[in-house]
Design a protein around this motif. Sequence first.
Motif, PDB file in Angstrom:
ATOM      1  N   ASN A 191      72.094  92.069 -59.224  1.00  0.00           N
ATOM      2  CA  ASN A 191      72.769  90.775 -59.202  1.00  0.00           C
ATOM      3  C   ASN A 191      71.830  89.592 -58.977  1.00  0.00           C
ATOM      4  OD1 ASN A 191      74.898  92.862 -58.467  1.00  0.00           O
ATOM      5  ND2 ASN A 191      76.114  91.068 -58.979  1.00  0.00           N
ATOM      6  N   GLU A 192      70.857  89.749 -58.119  1.00  0.00           N
ATOM      7  CA  GLU A 192      69.962  88.641 -57.769  1.00  0.00           C
ATOM      8  C   GLU A 192      68.530  89.008 -58.152  1.00  0.00           C
ATOM      9  OE1 GLU A 192      71.032  85.703 -56.565  1.00  0.00           O
ATOM     10  OE2 GLU A 192      73.116  86.325 -56.304  1.00  0.00           O
ATOM     11  N   ALA A 193      68.268  89.150 -59.453  1.00  0.00           N
ATOM     12  CA  ALA A 193      66.974  89.638 -59.939  1.00  0.00           C
ATOM     13  C   ALA A 193      65.853  88.613 -59.809  1.00  0.00           C
ATOM     14  CB  ALA A 193      67.103  90.083 -61.395  1.00  0.00           C
ATOM     15  N   GLY A 194      66.187  87.359 -59.693  1.00  0.00           N
ATOM     16  CA  GLY A 194      65.150  86.327 -59.602  1.00  0.00           C
ATOM     17  C   GLY A 194      65.702  84.984 -60.036  1.00  0.00           C
ATOM     18  N   LEU A 195      64.791  84.102 -60.411  1.00  0.00           N
ATOM     19  CA  LEU A 195      65.156  82.765 -60.849  1.00  0.00           C
ATOM     20  C   LEU A 195      64.662  82.555 -62.275  1.00  0.00           C
ATOM     21  CD1 LEU A 195      64.144  80.725 -57.666  1.00  0.00           C
ATOM     22  CD2 LEU A 195      66.420  81.575 -58.275  1.00  0.00           C
ATOM     23  N   ASP A 196      65.443  81.801 -63.062  1.00  0.00           N
ATOM     24  CA  ASP A 196      64.993  81.483 -64.414  1.00  0.00           C
ATOM     25  C   ASP A 196      64.041  80.286 -64.363  1.00  0.00           C
ATOM     26  OD1 ASP A 196      66.533  79.156 -64.256  1.00  0.00           O
ATOM     27  OD2 ASP A 196      68.089  79.872 -65.614  1.00  0.00           O
ATOM     28  N   SER A 197      63.595  79.815 -65.525  1.00  0.00           N
ATOM     29  CA  SER A 197      62.617  78.719 -65.586  1.00  0.00           C
ATOM     30  C   SER A 197      63.149  77.409 -65.015  1.00  0.00           C
ATOM     31  CB  SER A 197      62.157  78.515 -67.028  1.00  0.00           C
ATOM     32  OG  SER A 197      63.270  78.225 -67.854  1.00  0.00           O
ATOM     33  N   ASN A 198      64.466  77.296 -64.897  1.00  0.00           N
ATOM     34  CA  ASN A 198      65.068  76.092 -64.308  1.00  0.00           C
ATOM     35  C   ASN A 198      65.348  76.247 -62.817  1.00  0.00           C
ATOM     36  OD1 ASN A 198      65.178  74.783 -66.829  1.00  0.00           O
ATOM     37  ND2 ASN A 198      67.089  75.850 -67.322  1.00  0.00           N
ATOM     38  N   GLY A 199      64.992  77.393 -62.243  1.00  0.00           N
ATOM     39  CA  GLY A 199      65.234  77.647 -60.826  1.00  0.00           C
ATOM     40  C   GLY A 199      66.631  78.158 -60.523  1.00  0.00           C
ATOM     41  N   SER A 200      67.380  78.521 -61.558  1.00  0.00           N
ATOM     42  CA  SER A 200      68.735  79.058 -61.365  1.00  0.00           C
ATOM     43  C   SER A 200      68.664  80.573 -61.179  1.00  0.00           C
ATOM     44  CB  SER A 200      69.601  78.746 -62.583  1.00  0.00           C
ATOM     45  OG  SER A 200      69.734  77.354 -62.734  1.00  0.00           O
ATOM     46  N   PRO A 201      69.567  81.134 -60.374  1.00  0.00           N
ATOM     47  CA  PRO A 201      69.536  82.581 -60.160  1.00  0.00           C
ATOM     48  C   PRO A 201      69.863  83.361 -61.433  1.00  0.00           C
ATOM     49  CG  PRO A 201      71.465  81.603 -59.122  1.00  0.00           C
ATOM     50  CD  PRO A 201      70.642  80.479 -59.644  1.00  0.00           C
ATOM     51  N   MET A 202      69.252  84.536 -61.547  1.00  0.00           N
ATOM     52  CA  MET A 202      69.462  85.412 -62.696  1.00  0.00           C
ATOM     53  C   MET A 202      69.801  86.815 -62.221  1.00  0.00           C
ATOM     54  SD  MET A 202      66.193  84.557 -65.167  1.00  0.00           S
ATOM     55  CE  MET A 202      65.978  86.296 -65.276  1.00  0.00           C
ATOM     56  N   SER A 203      70.559  87.511 -63.047  1.00  0.00           N
ATOM     57  CA  SER A 203      70.801  88.934 -62.853  1.00  0.00           C
ATOM     58  C   SER A 203      70.021  89.681 -63.922  1.00  0.00           C
ATOM     59  CB  SER A 203      72.291  89.259 -62.994  1.00  0.00           C
ATOM     60  OG  SER A 203      73.054  88.611 -62.006  1.00  0.00           O
ATOM     61  N   ALA A 204      69.923  90.990 -63.753  1.00  0.00           N
ATOM     62  CA  ALA A 204      69.267  91.833 -64.753  1.00  0.00           C
ATOM     63  C   ALA A 204      69.867  93.227 -64.675  1.00  0.00           C
ATOM     64  CB  ALA A 204      67.764  91.897 -64.517  1.00  0.00           C
ATOM     65  N   VAL A 205      69.757  93.943 -65.769  1.00  0.00           N
ATOM     66  CA  VAL A 205      70.072  95.365 -65.783  1.00  0.00           C
ATOM     67  C   VAL A 205      68.737  96.073 -65.929  1.00  0.00           C
ATOM     68  CG1 VAL A 205      71.218  97.220 -67.040  1.00  0.00           C
ATOM     69  CG2 VAL A 205      72.364  95.022 -66.741  1.00  0.00           C
ATOM     70  N   ILE A 206      68.490  97.054 -65.062  1.00  0.00           N
ATOM     71  CA  ILE A 206      67.215  97.769 -65.117  1.00  0.00           C
ATOM     72  C   ILE A 206      67.448  99.273 -65.254  1.00  0.00           C
ATOM     73  CG2 ILE A 206      65.900  96.018 -63.854  1.00  0.00           C
ATOM     74  CD1 ILE A 206      66.117  97.787 -61.360  1.00  0.00           C
ATOM     75  N   GLU A 207      66.548  99.918 -65.976  1.00  0.00           N
ATOM     76  CA  GLU A 207      66.516 101.375 -66.083  1.00  0.00           C
ATOM     77  C   GLU A 207      65.218 101.818 -65.429  1.00  0.00           C
ATOM     78  OE1 GLU A 207      66.007 104.865 -69.468  1.00  0.00           O
ATOM     79  OE2 GLU A 207      66.582 102.852 -70.099  1.00  0.00           O
ATOM     80  N   PHE A 208      65.324 102.702 -64.450  1.00  0.00           N
ATOM     81  CA  PHE A 208      64.143 103.077 -63.679  1.00  0.00           C
ATOM     82  C   PHE A 208      64.187 104.554 -63.309  1.00  0.00           C
ATOM     83  CE2 PHE A 208      67.435 101.913 -60.777  1.00  0.00           C
ATOM     84  CZ  PHE A 208      67.321 102.790 -59.719  1.00  0.00           C
ATOM     85  N   ASP A 209      63.019 105.080 -62.972  1.00  0.00           N
ATOM     86  CA  ASP A 209      62.910 106.449 -62.480  1.00  0.00           C
ATOM     87  C   ASP A 209      63.322 106.438 -61.008  1.00  0.00           C
ATOM     88  OD1 ASP A 209      61.701 108.744 -61.077  1.00  0.00           O
ATOM     89  OD2 ASP A 209      60.694 109.150 -62.978  1.00  0.00           O
ATOM     90  N   PRO A 210      64.337 107.221 -60.619  1.00  0.00           N
ATOM     91  CA  PRO A 210      64.807 107.171 -59.231  1.00  0.00           C
ATOM     92  C   PRO A 210      63.819 107.778 -58.227  1.00  0.00           C
ATOM     93  CG  PRO A 210      65.968 108.883 -60.420  1.00  0.00           C
ATOM     94  CD  PRO A 210      65.146 108.143 -61.428  1.00  0.00           C
ATOM     95  N   LEU A 211      62.817 108.509 -58.704  1.00  0.00           N
ATOM     96  CA  LEU A 211      61.851 109.107 -57.782  1.00  0.00           C
ATOM     97  C   LEU A 211      60.601 108.248 -57.621  1.00  0.00           C
ATOM     98  CD1 LEU A 211      62.239 112.829 -58.911  1.00  0.00           C
ATOM     99  CD2 LEU A 211      63.352 111.651 -57.000  1.00  0.00           C
ATOM    100  N   THR A 212      60.195 107.528 -58.674  1.00  0.00           N
ATOM    101  CA  THR A 212      58.974 106.711 -58.606  1.00  0.00           C
ATOM    102  C   THR A 212      59.256 105.211 -58.602  1.00  0.00           C
ATOM    103  OG1 THR A 212      58.704 106.543 -61.008  1.00  0.00           O
ATOM    104  CG2 THR A 212      57.743 108.494 -59.913  1.00  0.00           C
ATOM    105  N   GLN A 213      60.451 104.815 -58.969  1.00  0.00           N
ATOM    106  CA  GLN A 213      60.886 103.421 -59.137  1.00  0.00           C
ATOM    107  C   GLN A 213      60.211 102.725 -60.319  1.00  0.00           C
ATOM    108  OE1 GLN A 213      61.805 100.824 -55.872  1.00  0.00           O
ATOM    109  NE2 GLN A 213      61.571 102.471 -54.401  1.00  0.00           N
ATOM    110  N   GLU A 214      59.504 103.475 -61.177  1.00  0.00           N
ATOM    111  CA  GLU A 214      58.920 102.883 -62.369  1.00  0.00           C
ATOM    112  C   GLU A 214      60.043 102.376 -63.273  1.00  0.00           C
ATOM    113  OE1 GLU A 214      56.145 104.032 -66.232  1.00  0.00           O
ATOM    114  OE2 GLU A 214      56.501 105.540 -64.683  1.00  0.00           O
TER     115      GLU A 214
END
Length: 185
Positions: free
Chosen positions: A75-98
């Motif tokens: 939900n709170e993945a970071g800020l966009d270029s205008n400083g507004s909050p951004m969300s993201a969907v991520i796919e990652f390895d649950p053992l390494t977090q890659e």
Amino acid sequence: GDILHANTIEVLDGRFAGASPAFRKGNVLISIRSVDAIAIVDMEAEAVVWALVGRWDRQHQPTFVPSGRMLLFDNEAGLDSNGSPMSAVIEFDPLTQEVFWSYDGNRPGGLYSAACGSCQRLGNGNTLISETDNGRAIEVTRDGGIVWEFINPERAGENDELIASLYEMVRLPEDFPTDWARGAE
């Protein structure tokens, strides 16, 4: 009053138990939003057998995908270029977090839902994303292309400024029974 805010529960089918005994059949994957954690609970032992705090913040809908990786709505993945909050969907390895894949939107304003949000990996490899607070659902390809988009047209407020949330859009299997939707003939 809701200091943990568990927002997802998924009973594991055991197909990834070879990667970790915590992933065995019958254990339960949960998301604990307020502490930015996901965990697996062994219901028989009444114990948390695996937990992970990662790069996400106030997450929703962690789920295993066929590769054994996890998909999660951050939900709170970071800020966009205008400083507004951004969300993201991520796919990652649950053992390494890659991280192997992510999507944070490719339109002005990006992807953002402060509360809720959902993601589902589809059989064709695309990802169905529900951007709850903006009443929006999209299907995106691996390279970030939008296949289709739905924006809930329902509005409220004096100037139609309130958007009707779209809690979760789900792709049903092709063999899902639809006779009930046809009504009496």
